[in-house]
Design a protein around this motif. Structure first.
Motif, PDB file in Angstrom:
ATOM      1  N   GLU A 150      68.097 -59.849  21.261  1.00 55.28           N
ATOM      2  CA  GLU A 150      69.398 -59.589  21.842  1.00 55.28           C
ATOM      3  C   GLU A 150      70.474 -60.426  21.146  1.00 55.28           C
ATOM      4  O   GLU A 150      70.221 -61.545  20.713  1.00 55.28           O
ATOM      5  CB  GLU A 150      69.402 -59.907  23.339  1.00 55.28           C
ATOM      6  CG  GLU A 150      68.426 -59.083  24.163  1.00 55.28           C
ATOM      7  CD  GLU A 150      67.021 -59.655  24.135  1.00 55.28           C
ATOM      8  OE1 GLU A 150      66.820 -60.687  23.436  1.00 55.28           O
ATOM      9  OE2 GLU A 150      66.126 -59.078  24.760  1.00 55.28           O
ATOM     10  N   GLU A 151      71.664 -59.877  21.057  1.00 58.96           N
ATOM     11  CA  GLU A 151      72.760 -60.605  20.435  1.00 58.96           C
ATOM     12  C   GLU A 151      73.406 -61.586  21.402  1.00 58.96           C
ATOM     13  O   GLU A 151      73.830 -62.674  20.999  1.00 58.96           O
ATOM     14  CB  GLU A 151      73.819 -59.637  19.913  1.00 58.96           C
ATOM     15  CG  GLU A 151      74.983 -60.326  19.207  1.00 58.96           C
ATOM     16  CD  GLU A 151      76.011 -59.356  18.673  1.00 58.96           C
ATOM     17  OE1 GLU A 151      77.067 -59.811  18.204  1.00 58.96           O
ATOM     18  OE2 GLU A 151      75.756 -58.135  18.737  1.00 58.96           O
ATOM     19  N   ARG A 152      73.468 -61.212  22.693  1.00 56.72           N
ATOM     20  CA  ARG A 152      74.146 -62.060  23.665  1.00 56.72           C
ATOM     21  C   ARG A 152      73.312 -62.170  24.932  1.00 56.72           C
ATOM     22  O   ARG A 152      72.485 -61.315  25.245  1.00 56.72           O
ATOM     23  CB  ARG A 152      75.540 -61.513  23.988  1.00 56.72           C
ATOM     24  CG  ARG A 152      76.501 -61.634  22.823  1.00 56.72           C
ATOM     25  CD  ARG A 152      77.787 -60.872  23.024  1.00 56.72           C
ATOM     26  NE  ARG A 152      78.572 -61.382  24.128  1.00 56.72           N
ATOM     27  CZ  ARG A 152      79.857 -61.086  24.317  1.00 56.72           C
ATOM     28  NH1 ARG A 152      80.492 -60.314  23.449  1.00 56.72           N
ATOM     29  NH2 ARG A 152      80.508 -61.571  25.334  1.00 56.72           N
ATOM     30  N   ALA A 153      73.542 -63.264  25.657  1.00 56.17           N
ATOM     31  CA  ALA A 153      72.890 -63.490  26.953  1.00 56.17           C
ATOM     32  C   ALA A 153      73.935 -63.411  28.060  1.00 56.17           C
ATOM     33  O   ALA A 153      75.120 -63.675  27.834  1.00 56.17           O
ATOM     34  CB  ALA A 153      72.195 -64.847  26.974  1.00 56.17           C
ATOM     35  N   GLU A 154      73.487 -63.082  29.241  1.00 51.30           N
ATOM     36  CA  GLU A 154      74.386 -63.019  30.390  1.00 51.30           C
ATOM     37  C   GLU A 154      74.571 -64.394  31.026  1.00 51.30           C
ATOM     38  O   GLU A 154      75.664 -64.753  31.449  1.00 51.30           O
ATOM     39  CB  GLU A 154      73.835 -62.046  31.429  1.00 51.30           C
ATOM     40  CG  GLU A 154      74.715 -61.884  32.650  1.00 51.30           C
ATOM     41  CD  GLU A 154      74.126 -60.933  33.673  1.00 51.30           C
ATOM     42  OE1 GLU A 154      74.744 -60.763  34.744  1.00 51.30           O
ATOM     43  OE2 GLU A 154      73.050 -60.368  33.417  1.00 51.30           O
ATOM     44  N   ILE A 155      73.488 -65.179  31.064  1.00 53.09           N
ATOM     45  CA  ILE A 155      73.499 -66.490  31.704  1.00 53.09           C
ATOM     46  C   ILE A 155      72.734 -67.475  30.827  1.00 53.09           C
ATOM     47  O   ILE A 155      71.728 -67.113  30.209  1.00 53.09           O
ATOM     48  CB  ILE A 155      72.857 -66.427  33.103  1.00 53.09           C
ATOM     49  CG1 ILE A 155      73.647 -65.497  34.034  1.00 53.09           C
ATOM     50  CG2 ILE A 155      72.760 -67.819  33.734  1.00 53.09           C
ATOM     51  CD1 ILE A 155      72.958 -65.243  35.373  1.00 53.09           C
ATOM     52  N   ALA A 156      73.196 -68.713  30.779  1.00 54.32           N
ATOM     53  CA  ALA A 156      72.469 -69.798  30.114  1.00 54.32           C
ATOM     54  C   ALA A 156      72.495 -71.018  31.013  1.00 54.32           C
ATOM     55  O   ALA A 156      73.535 -71.358  31.586  1.00 54.32           O
ATOM     56  CB  ALA A 156      73.092 -70.120  28.753  1.00 54.32           C
ATOM     57  N   LYS A 157      71.342 -71.690  31.150  1.00 51.13           N
ATOM     58  CA  LYS A 157      71.243 -72.870  32.001  1.00 51.13           C
ATOM     59  C   LYS A 157      70.519 -73.987  31.255  1.00 51.13           C
ATOM     60  O   LYS A 157      69.575 -73.734  30.505  1.00 51.13           O
ATOM     61  CB  LYS A 157      70.456 -72.555  33.287  1.00 51.13           C
ATOM     62  CG  LYS A 157      71.014 -71.436  34.138  1.00 51.13           C
ATOM     63  CD  LYS A 157      70.103 -71.168  35.325  1.00 51.13           C
ATOM     64  CE  LYS A 157      70.575 -69.989  36.157  1.00 51.13           C
ATOM     65  NZ  LYS A 157      69.634 -69.695  37.278  1.00 51.13           N
ATOM     66  N   LEU A 158      70.975 -75.210  31.487  1.00 51.36           N
ATOM     67  CA  LEU A 158      70.298 -76.409  30.991  1.00 51.36           C
ATOM     68  C   LEU A 158      69.978 -77.284  32.199  1.00 51.36           C
ATOM     69  O   LEU A 158      70.843 -77.513  33.049  1.00 51.36           O
ATOM     70  CB  LEU A 158      71.185 -77.180  30.011  1.00 51.36           C
ATOM     71  CG  LEU A 158      71.728 -76.399  28.797  1.00 51.36           C
ATOM     72  CD1 LEU A 158      72.665 -77.277  27.988  1.00 51.36           C
ATOM     73  CD2 LEU A 158      70.598 -75.884  27.941  1.00 51.36           C
ATOM     74  N   TYR A 159      68.750 -77.787  32.266  1.00 53.10           N
ATOM     75  CA  TYR A 159      68.361 -78.580  33.444  1.00 53.10           C
ATOM     76  C   TYR A 159      67.358 -79.648  33.029  1.00 53.10           C
ATOM     77  O   TYR A 159      66.426 -79.390  32.257  1.00 53.10           O
ATOM     78  CB  TYR A 159      67.730 -77.685  34.512  1.00 53.10           C
ATOM     79  CG  TYR A 159      67.331 -78.431  35.769  1.00 53.10           C
ATOM     80  CD1 TYR A 159      68.269 -78.653  36.779  1.00 53.10           C
ATOM     81  CD2 TYR A 159      66.039 -78.917  35.943  1.00 53.10           C
ATOM     82  CE1 TYR A 159      67.920 -79.340  37.929  1.00 53.10           C
ATOM     83  CE2 TYR A 159      65.682 -79.606  37.091  1.00 53.10           C
ATOM     84  CZ  TYR A 159      66.632 -79.810  38.084  1.00 53.10           C
ATOM     85  OH  TYR A 159      66.284 -80.502  39.223  1.00 53.10           O
TER      86      TYR A 159
END
Length: 315
Positions: A150-159
């Motif tokens: 995929e070229e883009r993501a809808e959500i990104a999280k760092l934890y």
């Protein structure tokens, strides 16, 4: 390099001189027996363990003479300097949050942000989660090696979360998505919590984008301007029907502004590859945002002027 004390059944403690390496995901050990007992042979030891989802190291060991077993390594917590010896914990947990404007960030910048966070955590790895067609969560070293179709993501999280020096967990969480871009820090040390949040704010600030839906310094956006303008214009319109027409038209324009921004200018543009470069790519979103806003403002002004009869056009 170190010494391993191995409890050999029927013999007792057998000492091994071991060497190994750890790449952040996999631990490999080799050991040579140092104990010599007449009538017994102790073979060369090898062991491989990988980091599990619980943060432990799990794997298998074996020797050249055929003995084998399971490896499970986990942290043995000790009282930290300054921690209460009677088992009591601090009675105050500090939490700080910051909401960002629209964000435009790519994979390499997301990795750099995760590495910046990792510098403050030695015992736990940052978990990176991206939501595209599916949701995938990886430890930072694994995410670096991951490639996406995929070229883009809808959500990104760092934890990341680990035990702090005063007995309570320290937590850092950063989330970019269609509805919220937020950073959160938590811990028993207020200075660390506030300092870490300021560090995140400074690092993310270059990726923020200013859209006409939100004039950050003033605290309002184009839709609030349209609403106030409608209230000002209503007394100059003679009939109730014309006032209703203006109100409905402005509400429709406000909805159109939001829809166009959500479609063409997402609140979080997360590129799983390198994002477009160049001056045009950087200023185009802002220019498009202002074009939408100015068009909506002009349209609302013309409708109000027409209903007031200021344009001189036949009704």
């Amino acid at each position: 390099m170190g010494t391993l004390r191995f409890n050999e059944e029927g013999v007792g403690i057998v000492l091994y001189s071991v060497t190994g390496k750890f790449d952040g995901r996999e631990l490999s050990l080799t050991g040579e027996p140092q104990t010599q007992i007449e009538g017994y042979t102790f073979g060369r030891l090898t062991a491989i363990a990988t980091v599990s989802a619980r943060g432990t190291l799990e794997g298998e060991w074996e020797t050249e003479v055929g003995s084998a077993g399971t490896v499970i390594l986990f942290r043995h917590d000790r009282p930290e300097a300054g921690a209460a010896l009677d088992g009591s914990k601090p009675d105050q947990l500090h939490t700080a949050r910051h909401h960002f404007d629209a964000i435009e960030i790519d994979r390499e910048q997301l990795i750099a942000l995760a590495e910046e966070i990792q510098q403050d955590f030695t015992d736990r790895q940052v978990v990176v989660t991206v939501v595209a067609r599916t949701e995938q969560s990886r430890f930072l070293p694994d995410f670096k090696a991951l490639s996406f179709n995929e070229e883009r993501a809808e959500i990104a999280k760092l934890y990341v979360q680990e035990r702090g020096p005063r007995g309570l967990d320290r937590i850092v969480s950063v989330e970019f998505g269609p509805h919220v871009n937020v950073a959160m820090t938590q811990g028993a040390d207020e200075a660390w919590v506030l300092g870490m949040l300021e560090k995140l704010k400074g690092y993310v600030r270059p990726y923020e984008r200013s859209y006409a839906t939100n004039f950050k310094r003033l605290g309002f956006g184009i839709n609030q301007v349209l609403a106030v303008g409608t209230i000002v214009a209503l007394p100059g319109i003679a009939t109730l029907l014309d006032r209703a027409i203006l109100a409905v038209a402005v509400i429709a324009l406000m909805a159109a502004v939001v829809k166009l921004h959500n479609h063409y200018l997402p609140f979080a543009a997360i590129y799983l590859r390198a994002k477009p470069q160049g001056l045009a790519s950087r200023i185009a979103p802002t220019l498009l945002s202002w074009l939408i806003a100015v068009t909506a403002g002009v349209a609302a002004t013309l409708i109000a002027a027409y209903l007031q009869g200021s344009l001189g056009l036949p009704r």
